[in-house]
Design a protein around this motif. Structure first.
Motif, PDB file in Angstrom:
ATOM      1  N   LYS A  63       0.857  -1.178   0.000  1.00 25.19           N
ATOM      2  CA  LYS A  63       0.000   0.000   0.000  1.00 25.19           C
ATOM      3  C   LYS A  63       0.895   1.231   0.000  1.00 25.19           C
ATOM      4  N   SER A  64       0.600   2.183  -0.848  1.00 25.59           N
ATOM      5  CA  SER A  64       1.397   3.403  -0.889  1.00 25.59           C
ATOM      6  C   SER A  64       0.896   4.439   0.114  1.00 25.59           C
ATOM      7  N   GLN A  65      -0.247   4.167   0.716  1.00 22.31           N
ATOM      8  CA  GLN A  65      -0.804   5.033   1.762  1.00 22.31           C
ATOM      9  C   GLN A  65       0.209   5.128   2.910  1.00 22.31           C
ATOM     10  N   ALA A  66       0.472   6.315   3.380  1.00 22.99           N
ATOM     11  CA  ALA A  66       1.490   6.516   4.410  1.00 22.99           C
ATOM     12  C   ALA A  66       1.083   5.945   5.771  1.00 22.99           C
ATOM     13  N   SER A  67      -0.188   5.704   5.995  1.00 23.33           N
ATOM     14  CA  SER A  67      -0.677   5.258   7.301  1.00 23.33           C
ATOM     15  C   SER A  67      -0.489   3.753   7.498  1.00 23.33           C
ATOM     16  N   ILE A  68       0.176   3.386   8.576  1.00 20.08           N
ATOM     17  CA  ILE A  68       0.337   1.979   8.923  1.00 20.08           C
ATOM     18  C   ILE A  68      -1.029   1.397   9.316  1.00 20.08           C
ATOM     19  N   LEU A  69      -1.836   2.169  10.019  1.00 20.29           N
ATOM     20  CA  LEU A  69      -3.165   1.701  10.400  1.00 20.29           C
ATOM     21  C   LEU A  69      -3.978   1.327   9.164  1.00 20.29           C
ATOM     22  N   TYR A  70      -3.875   2.117   8.117  1.00 21.43           N
ATOM     23  CA  TYR A  70      -4.597   1.823   6.883  1.00 21.43           C
ATOM     24  C   TYR A  70      -4.172   0.461   6.330  1.00 21.43           C
ATOM     25  N   ALA A  71      -2.884   0.199   6.314  1.00 19.06           N
ATOM     26  CA  ALA A  71      -2.392  -1.093   5.817  1.00 19.06           C
ATOM     27  C   ALA A  71      -2.920  -2.237   6.675  1.00 19.06           C
ATOM     28  N   LYS A  72      -2.990  -2.040   7.982  1.00 16.86           N
ATOM     29  CA  LYS A  72      -3.483  -3.090   8.875  1.00 16.86           C
ATOM     30  C   LYS A  72      -4.974  -3.335   8.665  1.00 16.86           C
ATOM     31  N   ILE A  73      -5.708  -2.284   8.422  1.00 14.06           N
ATOM     32  CA  ILE A  73      -7.141  -2.420   8.131  1.00 14.06           C
ATOM     33  C   ILE A  73      -7.332  -3.166   6.811  1.00 14.06           C
ATOM     34  N   MET A  74      -6.548  -2.796   5.816  1.00 10.07           N
ATOM     35  CA  MET A  74      -6.698  -3.400   4.497  1.00 10.07           C
ATOM     36  C   MET A  74      -6.295  -4.871   4.488  1.00 10.07           C
ATOM     37  N   VAL A  75      -5.320  -5.242   5.316  1.00 14.01           N
ATOM     38  CA  VAL A  75      -4.940  -6.656   5.359  1.00 14.01           C
ATOM     39  C   VAL A  75      -6.095  -7.476   5.929  1.00 14.01           C
ATOM     40  N   MET A  76      -6.807  -6.931   6.908  1.00 12.39           N
ATOM     41  CA  MET A  76      -7.976  -7.632   7.447  1.00 12.39           C
ATOM     42  C   MET A  76      -9.075  -7.712   6.391  1.00 12.39           C
TER      43      MET A  76
END
Length: 184
Positions: A63-76
């Motif tokens: 994910k190129s989104q800078a937010s780590i939380l966003y990546a964690k949400i997207m993995v779920m």
């Protein structure tokens, strides 16, 4: 020796009462996350295994989104979508992000930065299936962590796996044998 023993199989066994009440063998959806702050990208990865630890599918990406939380949400979100698409009806989801697990379980404000993504997860959870979402420590999530590292080294937003990559074999083997790790 002080510390906490961590293993994938131990995490699964903690749910034996729920498993027994279903009368079926649920699938364990394992997810991991890795952040690479040096380049602003977040690799993610996850895998689906049955209650014996056999690989049933997986995924990784970046994910190129800078937010780590966003990546964690997207993995779920990606993991749950993959389980639904494969028609699995009983899933235990382990994520090594307590923050994400808590936000999914407790809900977020409609004004939360990622409210749409959380809403999508809740829409999936409200379907006709049994899903339990729990936190696991990163040490007990080595297979998903390996896939997250692969995701950080790719340019693809999402790669779906039918067979496990060879790099995953030692981790799958260690999990099948119930190898534990000490977390200090």
């Amino acid at each position: 020796m002080s510390g906490k023993l961590v293993a994938w199989i131990i995490s699964l066994l903690q749910h034996r009462d729920w498993i027994g009440s279903l009368g079926v063998k649920p699938l364990g959806l394992l997810m991991g996350i890795l952040s690479l702050s040096c380049c602003g990208l977040s690799g993610f990865g996850g895998l689906i295994r049955n209650s014996f630890g056999s690989f049933l599918g997986g995924f990784y990406g970046v994910k190129s989104q800078a937010s780590i939380l966003y990546a964690k949400i997207m993995v779920m979100l990606h993991g749950l979508e993959l389980c639904w698409d494969k028609r699995f009806k009983h899933v235990i989801c382990f994520l090594d992000s307590l923050q994400t697990v808590t936000l999914v379980k407790n809900g977020v404000s409609p004004h939360h930065k990622f409210a749409n993504e959380f809403f999508s997860i809740h829409q999936l959870l409200d379907r006709d299936w049994n899903v339990v979402i729990n936190h696991t420590l990163r040490e007990g999530n080595a297979c998903a962590d390996m896939l997250a590292k692969m995701g950080a080294n790719t340019i693809s937003p999402l790669v779906k796996l039918v067979v496990p990559p060879s790099e995953l074999s030692p981790h799958l083997f260690a999990d099948a044998w119930g190898v534990t790790f000490v977390r200090e």
